[in-house]
Design a protein around this motif. Structure first.
Motif, PDB file in Angstrom:
ATOM      1  N   VAL A  66       0.814  -1.119  -0.145  1.00 15.55           N
ATOM      2  CA  VAL A  66      -0.036  -0.005   0.091  1.00 15.55           C
ATOM      3  C   VAL A  66       0.872   1.323  -0.085  1.00 15.55           C
ATOM      4  CG1 VAL A  66      -1.838   1.192   1.153  1.00 15.55           C
ATOM      5  CG2 VAL A  66      -1.732  -1.316   1.547  1.00 15.55           C
ATOM      6  N   PRO A  67       1.099   1.880  -1.082  1.00 18.32           N
ATOM      7  CA  PRO A  67       1.927   3.173  -1.280  1.00 18.32           C
ATOM      8  C   PRO A  67       1.610   4.219  -0.445  1.00 18.32           C
ATOM      9  CG  PRO A  67       0.862   2.517  -3.486  1.00 18.32           C
ATOM     10  CD  PRO A  67       0.491   1.437  -2.472  1.00 18.32           C
ATOM     11  N   THR A  68       0.252   4.478  -0.551  1.00 12.23           N
ATOM     12  CA  THR A  68      -0.245   5.757  -0.093  1.00 12.23           C
ATOM     13  C   THR A  68      -1.441   5.505   1.064  1.00 12.23           C
ATOM     14  OG1 THR A  68      -1.879   6.053  -1.913  1.00 12.23           O
ATOM     15  CG2 THR A  68       0.129   6.966  -2.236  1.00 12.23           C
ATOM     16  N   LEU A  69      -1.566   6.164   2.065  1.00 12.78           N
ATOM     17  CA  LEU A  69      -2.665   6.590   2.859  1.00 12.78           C
ATOM     18  C   LEU A  69      -3.447   7.927   3.174  1.00 12.78           C
ATOM     19  CD1 LEU A  69      -0.889   4.358   5.913  1.00 12.78           C
ATOM     20  CD2 LEU A  69      -2.958   3.512   4.150  1.00 12.78           C
ATOM     21  N   TYR A  70      -4.614   7.656   3.734  1.00 15.77           N
ATOM     22  CA  TYR A  70      -5.358   8.565   4.070  1.00 15.77           C
ATOM     23  C   TYR A  70      -6.383   8.025   5.123  1.00 15.77           C
ATOM     24  CZ  TYR A  70      -9.762  11.355   4.424  1.00 15.77           C
ATOM     25  OH  TYR A  70     -11.035  11.989   4.764  1.00 15.77           O
ATOM     26  N   TYR A  71      -6.188   8.937   6.256  1.00 18.41           N
ATOM     27  CA  TYR A  71      -7.143   8.543   7.500  1.00 18.41           C
ATOM     28  C   TYR A  71      -8.127   9.575   7.803  1.00 18.41           C
ATOM     29  CZ  TYR A  71      -3.703  10.567  10.421  1.00 18.41           C
ATOM     30  OH  TYR A  71      -2.785  11.233  11.250  1.00 18.41           O
ATOM     31  N   VAL A  72      -9.152   9.215   8.519  1.00 20.29           N
ATOM     32  CA  VAL A  72      -9.999  10.119   9.222  1.00 20.29           C
ATOM     33  C   VAL A  72     -10.620   9.481  10.594  1.00 20.29           C
ATOM     34  CG1 VAL A  72     -11.964   9.525   7.912  1.00 20.29           C
ATOM     35  CG2 VAL A  72     -12.002  11.725   9.038  1.00 20.29           C
ATOM     36  N   VAL A  87      -3.904  12.804   1.893  1.00 21.78           N
ATOM     37  CA  VAL A  87      -3.025  11.451   1.164  1.00 21.78           C
ATOM     38  C   VAL A  87      -1.679  11.787   1.243  1.00 21.78           C
ATOM     39  CG1 VAL A  87      -2.670  10.203  -0.877  1.00 21.78           C
ATOM     40  CG2 VAL A  87      -5.058  11.127  -0.340  1.00 21.78           C
ATOM     41  N   PHE A  88      -0.953  10.867   2.066  1.00 16.06           N
ATOM     42  CA  PHE A  88       0.419  10.987   2.096  1.00 16.06           C
ATOM     43  C   PHE A  88       1.171   9.629   1.768  1.00 16.06           C
ATOM     44  CE2 PHE A  88      -1.213   9.232   6.195  1.00 16.06           C
ATOM     45  CZ  PHE A  88      -0.436   8.381   6.588  1.00 16.06           C
ATOM     46  N   GLU A  89       2.285   9.939   1.314  1.00 13.76           N
ATOM     47  CA  GLU A  89       3.317   8.704   0.673  1.00 13.76           C
ATOM     48  C   GLU A  89       3.792   7.737   1.696  1.00 13.76           C
ATOM     49  OE1 GLU A  89       7.038   8.074  -2.120  1.00 13.76           O
ATOM     50  OE2 GLU A  89       6.293   9.855  -1.921  1.00 13.76           O
ATOM     51  N   VAL A  90       3.719   6.627   1.963  1.00  7.60           N
ATOM     52  CA  VAL A  90       4.358   5.917   2.860  1.00  7.60           C
ATOM     53  C   VAL A  90       5.864   5.547   2.595  1.00  7.60           C
ATOM     54  CG1 VAL A  90       4.248   3.573   3.974  1.00  7.60           C
ATOM     55  CG2 VAL A  90       2.073   4.507   3.200  1.00  7.60           C
ATOM     56  N   LYS A  91       6.452   5.962   3.658  1.00  7.73           N
ATOM     57  CA  LYS A  91       8.031   5.698   3.237  1.00  7.73           C
ATOM     58  C   LYS A  91       8.412   4.929   4.488  1.00  7.73           C
ATOM     59  CE  LYS A  91       8.577  10.485   1.424  1.00  7.73           C
ATOM     60  NZ  LYS A  91       9.157  11.908   1.811  1.00  7.73           N
ATOM     61  N   GLY A  92       9.828   4.518   4.304  1.00  6.88           N
ATOM     62  CA  GLY A  92      10.457   3.494   5.233  1.00  6.88           C
ATOM     63  C   GLY A  92      10.249   2.167   4.875  1.00  6.88           C
ATOM     64  N   ASP A  93      10.756   1.283   5.697  1.00  7.42           N
ATOM     65  CA  ASP A  93      10.811  -0.122   5.488  1.00  7.42           C
ATOM     66  C   ASP A  93       9.953  -0.874   6.586  1.00  7.42           C
ATOM     67  OD1 ASP A  93      12.265   0.035   3.164  1.00  7.42           O
ATOM     68  OD2 ASP A  93      14.277   0.143   4.077  1.00  7.42           O
ATOM     69  N   LYS A  94       9.372  -0.266   7.478  1.00  4.99           N
ATOM     70  CA  LYS A  94       8.570  -0.950   8.477  1.00  4.99           C
ATOM     71  C   LYS A  94       7.342  -1.804   7.804  1.00  4.99           C
ATOM     72  CE  LYS A  94       9.552   1.970  12.201  1.00  4.99           C
ATOM     73  NZ  LYS A  94       8.926   3.200  13.281  1.00  4.99           N
ATOM     74  N   GLN A  95       7.114  -2.887   8.563  1.00  5.80           N
ATOM     75  CA  GLN A  95       6.054  -3.819   7.934  1.00  5.80           C
ATOM     76  C   GLN A  95       4.755  -3.351   8.388  1.00  5.80           C
ATOM     77  OE1 GLN A  95       7.042  -8.101   8.227  1.00  5.80           O
ATOM     78  NE2 GLN A  95       9.275  -7.599   8.175  1.00  5.80           N
ATOM     79  N   ILE A  96       4.689  -2.766   9.646  1.00  4.14           N
ATOM     80  CA  ILE A  96       3.526  -2.350  10.303  1.00  4.14           C
ATOM     81  C   ILE A  96       3.828  -0.671  10.487  1.00  4.14           C
ATOM     82  CG2 ILE A  96       1.899  -2.513  12.120  1.00  4.14           C
ATOM     83  CD1 ILE A  96       2.629  -5.386  12.443  1.00  4.14           C
TER      84      ILE A  96
END
Length: 302
Positions: A66-72, A87-96
């Protein structure tokens, strides 16, 4: 005499007890609410039975699924928005993926809705609670979603939610026993799939989708289209034209229409084999892990 000695000893201990006791002038703030977002649908349910789709490893970084996220985040009782992201881009190598919410959020019960995979907010409703799966009759993006009730208090400040895929994927394999001159693309018309999904995973509406794929002339071609689920079993009609990119509105070959079933997080696989001797297509569907001819399927007229 013994009583006097006890009293004296007790009096002498009082200062020591006073200085060794823990006295705090301030009470530390409770930890802020943290949400840990995981991916449940890392692969399609039937990926191991489909050669044309490669299985992803189960231990990849979150962003690989999942490359991007948005939450409310909303107050459970009032429905008021407490915190919302763009909407923001997911970065880093964390699995969770850990998300720390504002420390200003008071204890209470909340509803968290998270969407993933979109490039912007265009397909999401204004309240953030539903999404157009196939905007402008196009296939759209591979969208994930999770929705959960969150209890936040002194004992509950860390919760994990899992994201699930909202769509399926249509894979079409084209096999030519002899190359057909001029064909370098295909155009699909898919009729009878859901249009929207909300944060309760309830699908509504009905829509049609158009998808065009172009390729270099080869004997074996594979195209993939991300689509929302069918309204019912065998409830989606697939019309396929083989075209030339210079004049896509004039199909060179049009196989018989077929009925298919699209399901959430599942691969629907068809194979079109051109028989040079018969000058016709033999159409197969991958059903129960085996190829079944469906080219003689009757299509109900609407």
């Amino acid at each position: 005499m013994k009583g006097t000695i006890r009293n004296i000893a007790y009096i002498l201990l009082l200062p020591a007890m006073t200085f060794t006791s823990c006295i705090r002038d301030e009470i530390e703030d409770c930890p802020p609410l943290q949400i840990n977002i995981a991916v449940k649908d890392k692969n399609y349910f039937n990926v191991d039975n489909v050669e044309a789709e490669q299985r992803k490893g189960d231990n990849l970084a979150f962003r690989e699924y999942v490359p991007t996220l948005y939450y409310v985040l909303r107050d459970l009782n009032t429905g008021d928005v407490v915190e919302e992201s763009g909407v923001f881009e997911v970065k880093g190598d964390k699995q969770i993926l850990p998300v720390d919410l504002c420390p200003c959020i008071p204890h209470g019960r909340y509803v968290l809705t998270v969407w993933g995979g979109m490039s912007n907010l265009d397909a999401i409703s204004e309240d953030g609670l539903s999404l157009d799966l196939n905007p402008n009759s196009m296939e759209g993006e591979d969208i994930y979603m999770t929705n959960d009730t969150i209890l936040y208090d002194a004992w509950h400040n860390n919760q994990t939610v899992e994201m699930e895929r909202t769509k399926g994927k249509l894979i079409i394999e084209k096999k030519w026993e002899c190359l057909l001159e001029g064909i370098n693309g295909s155009r699909k018309e898919i009729n009878g799939i859901y249009d929207n999904v909300n944060n309760a995973f309830k699908y509504t509406g009905i829509t049609d989708v158009l998808a065009t794929h172009l390729w270099e002339p080869e004997q074996n071609i594979i195209t993939k289209t991300v689509l929302s689920p069918s309204l019912k079993e065998n409830g989606t009609k697939l019309h396929l034209d083989f075209i030339n990119a210079s004049d896509p509105s004039s199909p060179l070959l049009t196989p018989k229409d077929v009925k298919i079933t699209m399901k959430r997080n599942e691969l629907t696989v068809l194979r079109y084999v051109w028989d040079c001797e018969k000058q016709d297509f033999i159409i197969y569907a991958l059903l129960n892990n085996s190829w079944t001819i469906i080219s003689q399927m009757d299509i109900e007229e609407e």
